[in-house]
Design a protein around this motif. Sequence first.
Motif, mmCIF file in Angstrom:
data_model
loop_
_atom_site.group_PDB
_atom_site.id
_atom_site.type_symbol
_atom_site.label_atom_id
_atom_site.label_comp_id
_atom_site.label_asym_id
_atom_site.label_seq_id
_atom_site.Cartn_x
_atom_site.Cartn_y
_atom_site.Cartn_z
ATOM 1 N N SER A 1 0.810 -1.214 0.000
ATOM 2 C CA SER A 1 0.000 0.000 0.000
ATOM 3 C C SER A 1 0.847 1.269 0.000
ATOM 4 C CB SER A 1 -0.944 0.013 1.212
ATOM 5 O OG SER A 1 -0.208 0.012 2.422
ATOM 6 N N GLY A 2 2.176 1.113 -0.063
ATOM 7 C CA GLY A 2 3.066 2.265 -0.108
ATOM 8 C C GLY A 2 3.258 2.964 1.218
ATOM 9 N N LYS A 3 2.942 2.271 2.312
ATOM 10 C CA LYS A 3 3.012 2.895 3.636
ATOM 11 C C LYS A 3 4.232 2.458 4.443
ATOM 12 C CE LYS A 3 -2.018 3.388 3.905
ATOM 13 N NZ LYS A 3 -3.258 3.024 4.642
ATOM 14 N N ALA A 4 5.143 1.723 3.824
ATOM 15 C CA ALA A 4 6.326 1.244 4.541
ATOM 16 C C ALA A 4 7.499 1.119 3.587
ATOM 17 C CB ALA A 4 6.041 -0.098 5.221
ATOM 18 N N THR A 5 8.684 1.074 4.181
ATOM 19 C CA THR A 5 9.937 0.836 3.470
ATOM 20 C C THR A 5 10.697 -0.234 4.237
ATOM 21 O OG1 THR A 5 10.057 3.089 2.607
ATOM 22 C CG2 THR A 5 12.130 1.851 2.732
ATOM 23 N N MET A 6 11.291 -1.177 3.514
ATOM 24 C CA MET A 6 11.981 -2.300 4.141
ATOM 25 C C MET A 6 13.450 -2.320 3.737
ATOM 26 S SD MET A 6 11.465 -5.007 6.095
ATOM 27 C CE MET A 6 12.807 -6.049 6.682
ATOM 28 N N ILE A 7 14.322 -2.275 4.733
ATOM 29 C CA ILE A 7 15.758 -2.422 4.516
ATOM 30 C C ILE A 7 16.119 -3.905 4.590
ATOM 31 C CG2 ILE A 7 18.052 -1.836 5.417
ATOM 32 C CD1 ILE A 7 16.600 0.575 4.302
ATOM 33 N N LYS A 8 17.070 -4.313 3.778
ATOM 34 C CA LYS A 8 17.526 -5.707 3.776
ATOM 35 C C LYS A 8 18.582 -5.913 4.856
ATOM 36 C CE LYS A 8 19.233 -9.277 0.586
ATOM 37 N NZ LYS A 8 19.781 -9.503 -0.776
ATOM 38 N N GLY A 9 18.255 -6.756 5.847
ATOM 39 C CA GLY A 9 19.212 -7.086 6.894
ATOM 40 C C GLY A 9 20.011 -8.326 6.555
ATOM 41 N N ASN A 10 21.000 -8.615 7.372
ATOM 42 C CA ASN A 10 21.822 -9.802 7.124
ATOM 43 C C ASN A 10 21.005 -11.086 7.253
ATOM 44 O OD1 ASN A 10 22.022 -8.911 10.020
ATOM 45 N ND2 ASN A 10 23.081 -10.871 10.253
ATOM 46 N N HIS A 11 19.944 -11.074 8.073
ATOM 47 C CA HIS A 11 19.121 -12.278 8.210
ATOM 48 C C HIS A 11 18.240 -12.488 6.976
ATOM 49 C CE1 HIS A 11 19.917 -13.753 12.349
ATOM 50 N NE2 HIS A 11 20.423 -12.530 12.461
ATOM 51 N N GLU A 12 17.693 -11.427 6.419
ATOM 52 C CA GLU A 12 16.975 -11.572 5.154
ATOM 53 C C GLU A 12 17.917 -12.095 4.067
ATOM 54 O OE1 GLU A 12 14.435 -9.363 7.627
ATOM 55 O OE2 GLU A 12 16.357 -8.538 6.937
ATOM 56 N N HIS A 13 19.126 -11.556 4.055
ATOM 57 C CA HIS A 13 20.111 -11.945 3.043
ATOM 58 C C HIS A 13 20.455 -13.428 3.145
ATOM 59 C CE1 HIS A 13 23.359 -11.357 0.175
ATOM 60 N NE2 HIS A 13 24.218 -11.884 1.020
ATOM 61 N N LYS A 14 20.663 -13.902 4.350
ATOM 62 C CA LYS A 14 21.038 -15.306 4.515
ATOM 63 C C LYS A 14 19.891 -16.243 4.140
ATOM 64 C CE LYS A 14 23.788 -16.968 7.761
ATOM 65 N NZ LYS A 14 24.361 -17.494 9.037
ATOM 66 N N ILE A 15 18.685 -15.939 4.599
ATOM 67 C CA ILE A 15 17.557 -16.829 4.314
ATOM 68 C C ILE A 15 17.238 -16.860 2.821
ATOM 69 C CG2 ILE A 15 15.090 -17.218 4.685
ATOM 70 C CD1 ILE A 15 16.762 -18.076 7.056
ATOM 71 N N ILE A 16 17.247 -15.708 2.158
ATOM 72 C CA ILE A 16 16.919 -15.712 0.728
ATOM 73 C C ILE A 16 17.988 -16.458 -0.059
ATOM 74 C CG2 ILE A 16 18.028 -13.522 0.082
ATOM 75 C CD1 ILE A 16 14.614 -14.770 -1.171
ATOM 76 N N LEU B 1 8.715 -10.308 -0.407
ATOM 77 C CA LEU B 1 9.175 -9.190 0.421
ATOM 78 C C LEU B 1 10.590 -8.784 0.029
ATOM 79 C CD1 LEU B 1 8.534 -7.698 3.436
ATOM 80 C CD2 LEU B 1 10.401 -9.217 4.042
ATOM 81 N N VAL B 2 11.477 -9.779 -0.057
ATOM 82 C CA VAL B 2 12.877 -9.489 -0.352
ATOM 83 C C VAL B 2 13.051 -9.021 -1.792
ATOM 84 C CG1 VAL B 2 15.196 -10.467 -0.526
ATOM 85 C CG2 VAL B 2 13.728 -11.075 1.415
ATOM 86 N N GLU B 3 12.471 -9.758 -2.731
ATOM 87 C CA GLU B 3 12.726 -9.465 -4.140
ATOM 88 C C GLU B 3 12.014 -8.202 -4.623
ATOM 89 O OE1 GLU B 3 11.804 -13.035 -6.307
ATOM 90 O OE2 GLU B 3 13.768 -13.915 -5.836
ATOM 91 N N ASP B 4 10.867 -7.899 -4.064
ATOM 92 C CA ASP B 4 10.109 -6.739 -4.540
ATOM 93 C C ASP B 4 10.382 -5.467 -3.751
ATOM 94 O OD1 ASP B 4 9.010 -8.525 -6.295
ATOM 95 O OD2 ASP B 4 6.960 -8.410 -5.510
#
Length: 251
Positions: free
Chosen positions: A56-71, A105-108
């Motif tokens: 909905s354009g109401k948030a911004t997500m930074i990629k953390g090291n945990h997102e990086h490892k899981i993806i 979440l990660v890719e988009d």
Amino acid sequence: MKYLVIGDVHADYSPLKKAIEYATQNNLHLICVGDLIDNGEDGAVCVSEMLKLLDSGKATMIKGNHEHKIIRHLKGANVLLGPPNMVTLNQMEADITFEENFIRLVEDYCKEYVKINDGLYFTHGGMHQDFWQAEKTGEITRKMYDTMMFGQADYKKTFRHKGQDYPCRTYDWKDSVPAGVTLYVGHDPAPLSEEPDFDNFQAEPLVYTNDIGGTVIWLDCGAGKGGKLFGVVVNSSTNEIEDTIDFTQND
């Protein structure tokens, strides 16, 4: 515009729910500085609720090291998995929707860093000393992106925690943040310690101003690990913090 910037959630939904409600009620754009998943048991709902805001354009997500490892693991890379990662992967094995939502979440949406104006920057682990010049020329390197996710460390020096060796952390990068810039990061629940105690966390966000007038604010206070989830309300017109909130209170 005003923003609610939150530290590492680590799959702790109760305080995240409060943060989302607060942002919604006060018309604040939510910025998560990474590590939304791992450690806690609420990974699926944390990801699905964050996706609603992102869509909905109401948030911004930074990629953390945990997102990086899981993806990377989900894409077939050979990565060293620890107990916090296994909590997430076991949940995904039982709930395919969780995995699908996380990949989207990660890719988009996940970004290595976000710049709102010349004075506000957001990333996960830290900012390489050379980034500030490289940004001007568009020559941001893989090493700089790695610093954004992992911070920096001296791999020649290690310390042991619960049977696992970790490199000692370094923080020289904090003194290169330019005058008038505030950099918001997560990643370190016990910042500025070469050998952090991963079981004890800062009681509130740490604000550090270097000798040239640049500021770093560490937001991670141990949510999902027994600590707290803090958020700060930032006004991008003034670049000032208007409020600091502990969303773990009364949990």
